[in-house]
Design a protein around this motif. Structure first.
Motif, PDB file in Angstrom:
ATOM      1  N   ARG A 162      34.166  32.865  42.969  1.00 36.24           N
ATOM      2  CA  ARG A 162      34.325  32.822  41.444  1.00 36.24           C
ATOM      3  C   ARG A 162      35.651  31.962  41.405  1.00 36.24           C
ATOM      4  O   ARG A 162      36.551  31.783  42.124  1.00 36.24           O
ATOM      5  CB  ARG A 162      34.934  34.261  40.990  1.00 36.24           C
ATOM      6  N   ARG A 169      37.088  34.904  45.632  1.00 33.23           N
ATOM      7  CA  ARG A 169      37.761  34.111  44.437  1.00 33.23           C
ATOM      8  C   ARG A 169      38.592  33.186  44.694  1.00 33.23           C
ATOM      9  O   ARG A 169      39.149  33.451  45.711  1.00 33.23           O
ATOM     10  CB  ARG A 169      38.199  35.332  43.596  1.00 33.23           C
ATOM     11  N   SER A 207      35.605  41.541  39.488  1.00 29.36           N
ATOM     12  CA  SER A 207      34.802  40.534  38.534  1.00 29.36           C
ATOM     13  C   SER A 207      35.546  40.521  37.196  1.00 29.36           C
ATOM     14  O   SER A 207      35.288  39.350  36.534  1.00 29.36           O
ATOM     15  CB  SER A 207      33.235  41.002  38.303  1.00 29.36           C
TER      16      SER A 207
END
Length: 337
Positions: free
Chosen positions: A36, A71, A211
């Motif tokens: 991410r 991430r 998320s």
């Protein structure tokens, strides 16, 4: 003063904190890619004697060697010169966690550096910010926030159900980053506690896997929320200690055992030398003196004037002089369940 790099320096995963200055050359903002793109931002070694954060990140990156991070991860490794000597900060330096944007201190090179860090993380659209700290007294692990906001509370409660809201002191990392993204300071106990490192590492790892941060309220039974209402300092002209010698103020040797305990009025914290003029420097969120609200002298004993709950009381005389004796808190009830 700032090194900003986008690769893992050779040897970083094996180097102890006392040799980071030699390896990195100075404060370093490190960006590592992940699945991410919006980065989780982690600050470590804002104080050179608080090593847990660095070792937590080091352990985490060892785990992910040869694997993609869930991430993007940005890491600010702060006062490496103070870390080389195991000190909070060195003579001639400014406290690295009092010079972030929003500080009321005079302009310094450290302030310019922290502005550069915040600007970089704003441009990269940081997902969340974590500032990892230790303390020198006996405290539980807890999270600190500067906004009573659902996303901030969820971020903090992921680390501990004990959460402290504060707006003083100014110039701290979490307050500066609160204008960029949800931000939290995590307090991980004393730096020599292995559990603190593991707890911080696992928490950062969990945040890398998030998320999103929920917008809905945290259930009131899932969090104990406190508000820091005052900071307690000992004036420079007041001599103090813990060993029973003839000083202006002799503090109790078990003072740090009182942290996060609700103390009744009349709790003795120490003894004042007969004839000594001792008045602690106690200021509220508006930087107004509130000594008389919380303390009094009764038969040469320094006692609490009302029920209160302290945090971060310490027996470390250097930290008391450099920073403060501790903080005072009140319970802050959530607005909804």
């Amino acid at each position: 003063m700032l090194n900003e790099i986008e690769h893992l320096p050779d040897g970083l995963l094996e180097t102890p904190v006392e040799f980071l200055a030699e390896l990195l050359g100075g404060p370093t903002l490190l960006h590592l890619p992940g699945r991410r793109p919006e980065p989780l931002f982690v600050t470590v070694l804002a104080h050179g004697n608080e090593s847990t954060g660095f070792y937590a990140v080091q352990s985490l990156l060892q785990k992910y060697q040869g694997r993609e991070l869930p991430r993007t991860l940005s890491i600010f490794i702060g006062n490496v010169t103070a870390a080389s000597q195991g000190q909070r900060f060195l003579d001639g330096q400014t406290d690295y966690n009092r010079v972030w944007p929003g500080t009321d201190l005079r302009n310094t090179p450290e302030m310019q550096m922290m502005q550069q860090v915040v600007d970089s993380m704003r441009a990269r659209k940081a997902f969340a910010s974590i500032d990892v700290h230790n303390n020198t007294g006996i405290n539980p692990h807890y999270g600190c926030i500067n906004r009573v906001d659902n996303q901030f509370l969820h971020l903090a409660a992921q680390f501990s159900r004990t959460v402290v809201y504060f707006i003083r002191p100014l110039g701290v990392q979490s307050m500066a980053m609160s204008y960029v993204c949800p931000a939290v300071t995590i307090e991980c106990g004393k730096p020599d506690h292995e559990y603190g490192m593991a707890h911080a590492r696992d928490y950062i790892d969990a945040c890398l896997h998030m998320s999103e941060l929920p917008q809905h309220p945290v259930a009131s039974h899932d969090v104990d929320l406190f508000h820091t209402v005052a900071v307690v300092k000992i004036p420079a002209d007041v001599s103090f200690g813990f060993d029973g010698s003839a000083l202006d103020l002799q503090l109790n040797g078990n003072l740090d055992h009182l942290n996060f305990r609700e103390l009744p009025a009349g709790t003795e914290l120490g003894r004042v030398r007969p004839g000594a003029a001792v008045e602690l420097d106690v200021t509220d969120d508006n930087n107004q003196s509130v000594y008389d609200r919380y303390f009094t002298i009764n038969d040469d004993a320094l006692v609490t004037a009302r029920p209160l709950m302290p945090s971060m009381l310490t027996l470390d005389e250097t930290i008391i002089r450099q920073d403060c004796l501790g903080y005072l808190m009140e319970r802050l009830l959530p607005e909804n369940d």
